[in-house]
Enzyme design. Sequence first.
Site, PDB file in Angstrom:
ATOM      1  N   SER A  66       0.730  -1.135  -0.019  1.00  0.00           N
ATOM      2  CA  SER A  66      -0.173  -0.086   0.022  1.00  0.00           C
ATOM      3  C   SER A  66       0.977   1.162  -0.077  1.00  0.00           C
ATOM      4  O   SER A  66       1.743   1.398  -0.679  1.00  0.00           O
ATOM      5  CB  SER A  66      -0.981  -0.066   0.927  1.00  0.00           C
ATOM      6  OG  SER A  66      -2.255   0.628   0.900  1.00  0.00           O
ATOM      7  N   HIS A  88      -7.595  -5.654  -0.006  1.00  0.00           N
ATOM      8  CA  HIS A  88      -6.526  -4.745   0.293  1.00  0.00           C
ATOM      9  C   HIS A  88      -5.726  -5.517   1.445  1.00  0.00           C
ATOM     10  O   HIS A  88      -6.033  -5.208   2.479  1.00  0.00           O
ATOM     11  CB  HIS A  88      -6.764  -3.372   0.582  1.00  0.00           C
ATOM     12  CG  HIS A  88      -5.690  -2.416   0.708  1.00  0.00           C
ATOM     13  ND1 HIS A  88      -4.843  -2.274  -0.431  1.00  0.00           N
ATOM     14  CD2 HIS A  88      -5.175  -1.727   1.503  1.00  0.00           C
ATOM     15  CE1 HIS A  88      -4.004  -1.489  -0.101  1.00  0.00           C
ATOM     16  NE2 HIS A  88      -4.126  -1.044   1.108  1.00  0.00           N
TER      17      HIS A  88
HETATM   18  C1  GCU Z   1      -5.506   4.696   1.780  1.00  0.00           C
HETATM   19  C2  GCU Z   1      -4.706   5.545   0.430  1.00  0.00           C
HETATM   20  C3  GCU Z   1      -4.096   4.577  -0.244  1.00  0.00           C
HETATM   21  C4  GCU Z   1      -2.792   3.711   0.402  1.00  0.00           C
HETATM   22  C5  GCU Z   1      -3.807   3.122   1.500  1.00  0.00           C
HETATM   23  C6  GCU Z   1      -2.813   2.417   2.459  1.00  0.00           C
HETATM   24  O1  GCU Z   1      -6.584   3.901   1.142  1.00  0.00           O
HETATM   25  O2  GCU Z   1      -5.857   6.252   0.039  1.00  0.00           O
HETATM   26  O3  GCU Z   1      -3.323   5.420  -1.293  1.00  0.00           O
HETATM   27  O4  GCU Z   1      -2.407   2.830  -0.197  1.00  0.00           O
HETATM   28  O5  GCU Z   1      -4.457   4.070   2.458  1.00  0.00           O
HETATM   29  O6  GCU Z   1      -1.553   2.840   2.796  1.00  0.00           O
HETATM   30  O7  GCU Z   1      -3.271   1.572   3.028  1.00  0.00           O
END
Ligand code: GCU
Length: 419
Positions: free
Chosen positions: A259, A400
């Site tokens: 992420s 995710h």
């Molecule tokens: C949020 C953000 C993302 C990122 C994510 C994370 O959702 O919008 O860009 O990748 O956090 O780091 O879990």
Amino acid sequence: MKKSVSFLFAFCTLLMTAAQFTPNYDEHKVPDFQLPDPLTTFRGEKITSSKKWIEKRRPELLKFFGNQVYGQVPDKLDSISFALIEQHGVALNGGAIRKQVEVTLSNNKKHLRFHMLIYLPKDIPKAPLFLGYNFHGNHTITADPKVIITKAWNINNDELGITENIATESSRGKLANRWALEKIIKSGFGLATIFYGEIDPDKNDFTDGIHSLFYTNDQARPDSDQWGSIAAWAFGLSRAMDYLVEDPQIGKVLVFGHSRLGKAALWAGATDDRFAAVISNNSGCGGAALSKRKYGETIGRINDFFPHWFCDNFKAFNENEEALPVDQHELLALIAPRPLYVASAVEDKWSDPTGEFLGAYYATPVYNLFGKEGITSKNSPEINKPIQHTVSYHLREGGHDVTAYDWEQYVRWAKKFLN
Ligand code: GCU
């Protein structure tokens, strides 16, 4: 305006922006966009050899991403030092060596310390190693009672029992499911991890963290072309690498990140070629996903919510992706010819799995210049059917996250392609 009123105003504006943003999840509504060719320079010259790529195109792309997207690191450190503060030869029920290293960065008479937790498989000289940040502290990745708890500012998280922005014993081992530690060690790899908040706390505040060590005169925040937090985290990975290359028990280093930390891993891989391979797990917008698709998270939205992640210059592309003379496939191409793995999860639409896949696909011509194989079909593979070459990709089932499935693929691929 009084301080509290102006704060309220800023907060309401943020809420209104948030309320106005509706992500596009409809493939039919992805705009027709012109993707810049990684093999044509900004002045229109065609790049036909790896030599020309290295001499002409790569430097101009690196400079653009540095000045306009992630921000440049202002200077070199005055000094860096390492202290082995704890070690144990029979950790994890005897299968591993554990080391905890304190790294001190010094500049302009200021200091910042971070802690790296390292596990190495026993009896493997110069073990290859995965290096990646964790989100809440080294002690969260394993139940091992000897892992030191970070004292740095932490994002509150009820499930982990982090309530006062400080981690406590209650979060020990709580995120172990994201780190297939036993599997990694049994497969002959080491693992090193750092709490990202020790480099720069993840909040829109540039008085804390690494940035302040570099301020000149009365500077209070980075200039518009200077580093945001992602570049700061990437810088931290490179400083960890300064230690790892000196440790005789450690071999090649693969940099990994999930992420926001996947975005940081990619930028670290692009800026520091000592990283032998790079893994982007669900890195999304500003990571592996093409920005010009405007699917899921967009540049405007990421800069609104996380104004400290990129450099201020990047805000010029809010709702203005068309004007960007680069896209994220060119960030991925900066890693060539080193092995690169981009991974997505099918339910993680916010990160735009198709955009991440296409990032890897459109980076492939640069790998081909070096005689390396990448992604050859423009169609994303089926769920849980990885494509593994020097450039690799998988689309996992689920959301995710980092799962045992992801690690299984990374280990299998690393055994084959880390040469
Ligand atoms: C949020 C953000 C993302 C990122 C994510 C994370 O959702 O919008 O860009 O990748 O956090 O780091 O879990």
